[in-house]
Write an enzyme that holds these catalytic residues in place. Structure first.
Site, mmCIF file in Angstrom:
data_model
loop_
_atom_site.group_PDB
_atom_site.id
_atom_site.type_symbol
_atom_site.label_atom_id
_atom_site.label_comp_id
_atom_site.label_asym_id
_atom_site.label_seq_id
_atom_site.Cartn_x
_atom_site.Cartn_y
_atom_site.Cartn_z
ATOM 1 N N PHE A 509 0.837 -1.198 0.000
ATOM 2 C CA PHE A 509 0.000 0.000 0.000
ATOM 3 C C PHE A 509 0.871 1.245 0.000
ATOM 4 O O PHE A 509 1.819 1.335 0.781
ATOM 5 C CB PHE A 509 -0.878 0.064 1.254
ATOM 6 C CG PHE A 509 -1.898 -1.023 1.373
ATOM 7 C CD1 PHE A 509 -3.186 -0.849 0.890
ATOM 8 C CD2 PHE A 509 -1.591 -2.225 1.996
ATOM 9 C CE1 PHE A 509 -4.138 -1.840 1.020
ATOM 10 C CE2 PHE A 509 -2.540 -3.225 2.133
ATOM 11 C CZ PHE A 509 -3.809 -3.034 1.640
ATOM 12 N N ASP A 510 0.522 2.206 -0.831
ATOM 13 C CA ASP A 510 1.064 3.542 -0.623
ATOM 14 C C ASP A 510 0.349 4.134 0.596
ATOM 15 O O ASP A 510 -0.773 3.753 0.910
ATOM 16 C CB ASP A 510 0.811 4.411 -1.848
ATOM 17 C CG ASP A 510 1.333 5.823 -1.651
ATOM 18 O OD1 ASP A 510 2.534 5.971 -1.390
ATOM 19 O OD2 ASP A 510 0.528 6.758 -1.730
ATOM 20 N N LYS A 511 1.011 5.036 1.291
ATOM 21 C CA LYS A 511 0.399 5.577 2.518
ATOM 22 C C LYS A 511 -0.566 6.717 2.222
ATOM 23 O O LYS A 511 -1.762 6.607 2.446
ATOM 24 C CB LYS A 511 1.473 6.068 3.495
ATOM 25 C CG LYS A 511 0.886 6.652 4.788
ATOM 26 C CD LYS A 511 1.969 7.180 5.710
ATOM 27 C CE LYS A 511 2.503 8.517 5.248
ATOM 28 N NZ LYS A 511 1.506 9.630 5.393
ATOM 29 N N VAL A 712 -1.206 -0.986 -4.338
ATOM 30 C CA VAL A 712 -2.385 -0.127 -4.227
ATOM 31 C C VAL A 712 -1.920 1.308 -3.992
ATOM 32 O O VAL A 712 -1.173 1.577 -3.052
ATOM 33 C CB VAL A 712 -3.303 -0.559 -3.069
ATOM 34 C CG1 VAL A 712 -4.585 0.270 -3.065
ATOM 35 C CG2 VAL A 712 -3.643 -2.042 -3.180
#
Length: 824
Positions: A509-511, A712
């Site tokens: 995941f990107d933050k 994502v």
């Protein structure tokens, strides 16, 4: 020594569908062979930057203007020579027909690739020096297909009602019979009625002996009409398909005077095809129904009055009036009024979204991509109780809804790995079956039995070994899965991503904007000794106001709230973005830098003072994102920002674990402490911070070498990393052109809860594909030995066609897949 030149691919190849197109490879190959060109490669789309072609060249051999001319000339030649078509057709009723159409097109001189889909679009790439679009359209027409009229690139997507059915002969030809689209079903039912009549009359005395035979012949004619047409087309294409096997078996039954069994075979085969056509049509209708969501007209303010016009006549920049409880006709942003809008038809969001007008209409019109989501509306969504004025930002044909339908249509032409396997299997299996049947016909020469018995057994094996169920098992499941995803606000770009997503065991995941709200708040303002808070904020706001980054918007918004009304103001200019580090600009005669502490180790000027370093470290340990501000040679201070996790992030992570995702990682450009703090809050396994875009790419490559991994993100800054993942998933794609174009899977709404839905659906689709393969191949494996040892032709027909109907019904279950995440 060499120089680099980067050129935008969309400029070089204006008709380019995406950077993976074969024309890109041709361009690279042509340029790489030029004298003086040392290397040519493609840089994927990133952020607002399009995909680019990077050329390394020898400046002593080629000037920059010359290398640019060469590249542009090569691109122009390729654009002029190679064409790409996505044609809406009517008349491809089932999988074998689609393969025959594809094969016939590929046999045309100049056609490089052709893929037809059941009931839907045909994708063709062709060489304009060897053929034309007219020739391709004529070939489709010669094969009995109705093709939509040519339209310009910006034309309205063709719906099922736009197929040119005005001519009766075209209507009959396109649907394949005199009764329109129901012809095949009517013929199949007629075959069954005639079969039943002939079978009944054969047991009645006092009737002419020819009557049952005449009814059986009628059953052969009605049941064999469509299979015979298909078989003729197939043979012309030089292929042996399932239709041929069925016709040979039916003819063999007639030769043995087993008219009833032959008619039963044709009845079940034709009814199976008719139901297959219905099933695939139902899945497609679930997709094309999206086209009808946008109303045909809009109320627009023109010349001081409101008038109703077709949506195709709307111009970008015009203002339309949206009345309460009506559908919104075009993409745009709210300029007046407030309301709640049901965005479920496009984004899949279960709860209506509140909409507010933009703060600055002129600025929003110049930068539609920077508008807040609570001011953006989409064509096809439903307005709530309030009236709205909306400024149009896209033509009707380019609306998010229209592009979604167009992309789903393109996705249908992308075959999954399993589908490619079954196609290869059939190409080998069908000739092997024919060879085996030919050997069985000679069995009477080896064993003591009459020729009729050997012939009957061979026909039974022919039926048992025909892979009808295999042909439809994968495409029906893939199309149903894509249709269900589209109805749930998720764009899946083909069977490949659908199957890949069903296999993934890890997600990165990107933050920012993915696990977090993407709406950071300015929480800390620490000024250096001798610097006021007002001066620090004034300089920071002036620079950040030129940027559209979420962190910049937070500094501007919250900084202005902290400043008094009479606070000094400043005007910045010459903004420059320093990738992954921060911003540079100029205020008056001073160069101003705002960014991470690491930025100041890489630029000229004094290093960070020790006390400022201590402040930065303390804020980062508290999970803050920090921005250091320097004006000229003077450090003004540091700002601390915090982006809070999405309220449902922890719940989504729990759902993903329940679905079998064993490893979940957060990757971020923020410092490690911030990444760890957010990861701990949402329940992730691990977090990686301080990653530049190329660092994210390297991490994704490392993860992918260990297991299938999905990435994502928002599809903007994360595009390169998403491109290297097994599956790239973009959130909020309805509001982002870049995300919609670059991702393998696009969550149209800015809702993390869509992720468990699409992963659960893809896992179910993968299971369904496997089940269908086991059913279809298992039935062949059981029936072939059974027929060899005496199973009657009639029983083989029933089991064989029963397996075809079973796999179709199993695939259609995906359309009813329940979105459990909607309650989460």
């Amino acid at each position: 020594m060499f120089e680099r030149l980067r050129l935008d691919l969309p400029v070089l190849l204006p008709e380019l569908p995406d950077e993976k197109d074969a024309c890109v490879g041709r361009l690279v190959e042509e340029l790489a062979g030029r004298q003086g060109v040392l290397d040519v490669h493609v840089i994927p789309m990133s952020g607002d930057d399009p995909a680019r072609l990077c050329l390394h060249y020898d400046p002593d051999a080629l000037s920059v203007s010359r290398i640019r001319e060469i590249a542009e000339a090569a691109g122009a030649r390729l654009t002029k020579r190679f064409g790409h078509l996505l044609l809406k057709t009517d008349g491809v009723r089932y999988a074998t027909r689609a393969r025959t159409v594809s094969m016939n097109l590929q046999r045309l001189p100049g056609v490089i690739e052709a893929v037809a889909t059941v009931g839907g679009p045909v994708r063709v790439e062709f060489d304009r020096e060897l053929t034309t679009e007219t020739v391709i359209r004529q070939s489709l027409a010669d094969q009995g297909l109705v093709v939509a009229e040519p339209s310009p690139p910006a034309a309205k997507p063709v719906s099922d009602d736009d197929h040119g059915h005005g001519h009766e002969d075209d209507h009959e030809h396109g649907h394949g019979g005199p009764f329109g689209e129901n012809s095949e079903l009517i013929f199949a039912i007629a075959c069954g009625v005639l079969l039943a009549g002939g079978f009944t009359f054969s047991f009645m005395s006092g009737l002419p002996a020819w009557l049952p035979l005449a009814l059986y012949l009628g059953a052969y004619a009605t049941g064999g009409y469509f299979p015979l047409r298909e078989a003729i087309d197939t043979l012309r294409a030089g292929r042996f398909e399932i239709d041929i096997l069925m016709l040979v078996a039916a003819a063999g039954a007639a030769a043995l005077d087993e008219w009833a069994e032959g008619a039963l075979l044709l009845f079940l085969f034709s009814i199976g095809h008719a139901l297959e056509h219905y099933a695939m049509g139902r899945a497609r209708r679930a997709i094309t129904a999206l086209t009808d969501l946008a109303p045909p007209t809009a109320e627009v303010r023109r010349d001081g009055s409101v008038r109703e016009v077709p949506i195709a006549d709307l111009a970008i920049g015009e203002t339309i009036v949206i009345r309460p409880n009506t559908r919104i006709p075009a993409d745009g942003f709210v300029t007046w009024g407030s309301s709640s809008v049901d965005q479920a038809p496009v984004t899949g969001e279960s709860v209506p979204v509140d909409k507010q007008p933009v703060d600055d209409i002129a600025r929003a019109g110049l930068n539609p991509q920077g508008i807040r989501l609570d001011s953006i509306v989409f064509a096809g969504t439903i307005n709530g109780p309030g009236a709205l004025d909306v400024q149009v930002t896209r033509a009707a044909a380019d609306s998010t809804l229209a592009r979604l339908v167009r992309m789903v249509s393109e996705a249908e032409t992308q075959k999954s790995p399993t589908q490619r396997f079954t196609d290869r299997f059939e190409r080998i299996f069908v000739p092997v079956v024919l060879l085996g049947v030919g050997l069985l016909l000679l069995a009477w020469l080896v064993i003591d039995e009459p020729f009729a018995a050997s012939f009957y057994r061979a026909m039974a094996v022919l039926v048992a070994a025909s892979p009808c169920a295999l042909a439809i098992s994968t495409p029906s499941a893939v199309l149903s899965g894509i249709a269900r995803a589209a109805r749930g606000g998720v764009l899946v770009k083909g069977g490949g991503p659908l199957e890949s997503l069903g296999r993934i065991a890890a997600i990165a995941f990107d933050k920012t904007g993915t696990l977090t709200e993407g709406k950071p708040r300015l929480t800390d303002v620490i000024a250096m000794t001798g610097v006021t808070e007002a001066e620090l904020l004034t300089v920071a706001i002036a620079v950040e106001d030129l940027s559209d980054h979420p962190l910049a918007a937070a500094v501007v918004r919250d900084g202005r709230l902290r400043l008094a009304n009479d606070a000094p103001s400043a005007k910045a200019e010459d903004l420059r973005s320093i990738t992954g580090r921060g911003l540079a600009a100029r205020i008056g005669s001073d160069d101003v830098f705002v960014g991470k502490a690491a930025l100041f180790d890489e630029i000229d000027g004094p290093s960070l003072p020790p006390d400022l370093q201590a402040h930065v470290k303390g804020l980062e340990q508290q999970g803050r994102t920090t921005m250091v501000v320097r004006s000229g040679q003077r450090y003004l201070g540091v700002l601390g920002l915090m982006d809070t996790p999405r309220p449902n992030a922890a719940g989504v992570i729990t759902q993903l674990r329940a679905l079998g995702i064993s490893r979940m990682i957060m990757i971020s450009g923020d410092n490690k402490q911030v990444a760890d703090a957010v990861a701990k809050q949402v329940g992730l396994d691990e977090a990686w911070g301080d990653l530049m875009p190329d660092g994210k790419v390297e991490l994704i490559k490392q993860l992918r070498s260990q297991q299938d991994v999905a990435m994502v993100g928002d599809g903007v800054n994360d595009a390169p990393a998403m491109a290297h993942a097994s599956v790239g998933i973009a959130m909020g794609a309805a509001g982002s052109d870049v995300a919609l174009e670059t991702a393998d899977v696009a969550l149209m709404g800015d809702e993390l809860s869509r992720l468990p839905f699409v992963i659960g659906l893809s896992r179910q689709a993968t299971r369904t594909i496997k089940q269908n393969l086991w059913i279809s191949l298992g039935m062949v494996a059981v029936l072939v030995p059974a027929t060899l040892f005496g199973l009657q032709l009639g029983a083989a027909v029933v089991f064989h066609e029963g397996s075809t109907l079973l796999v179709v019904a199993n695939a259609l279950r995906l359309l009813a897949y329940r979105d459990r995440s909607a309650k989460a």
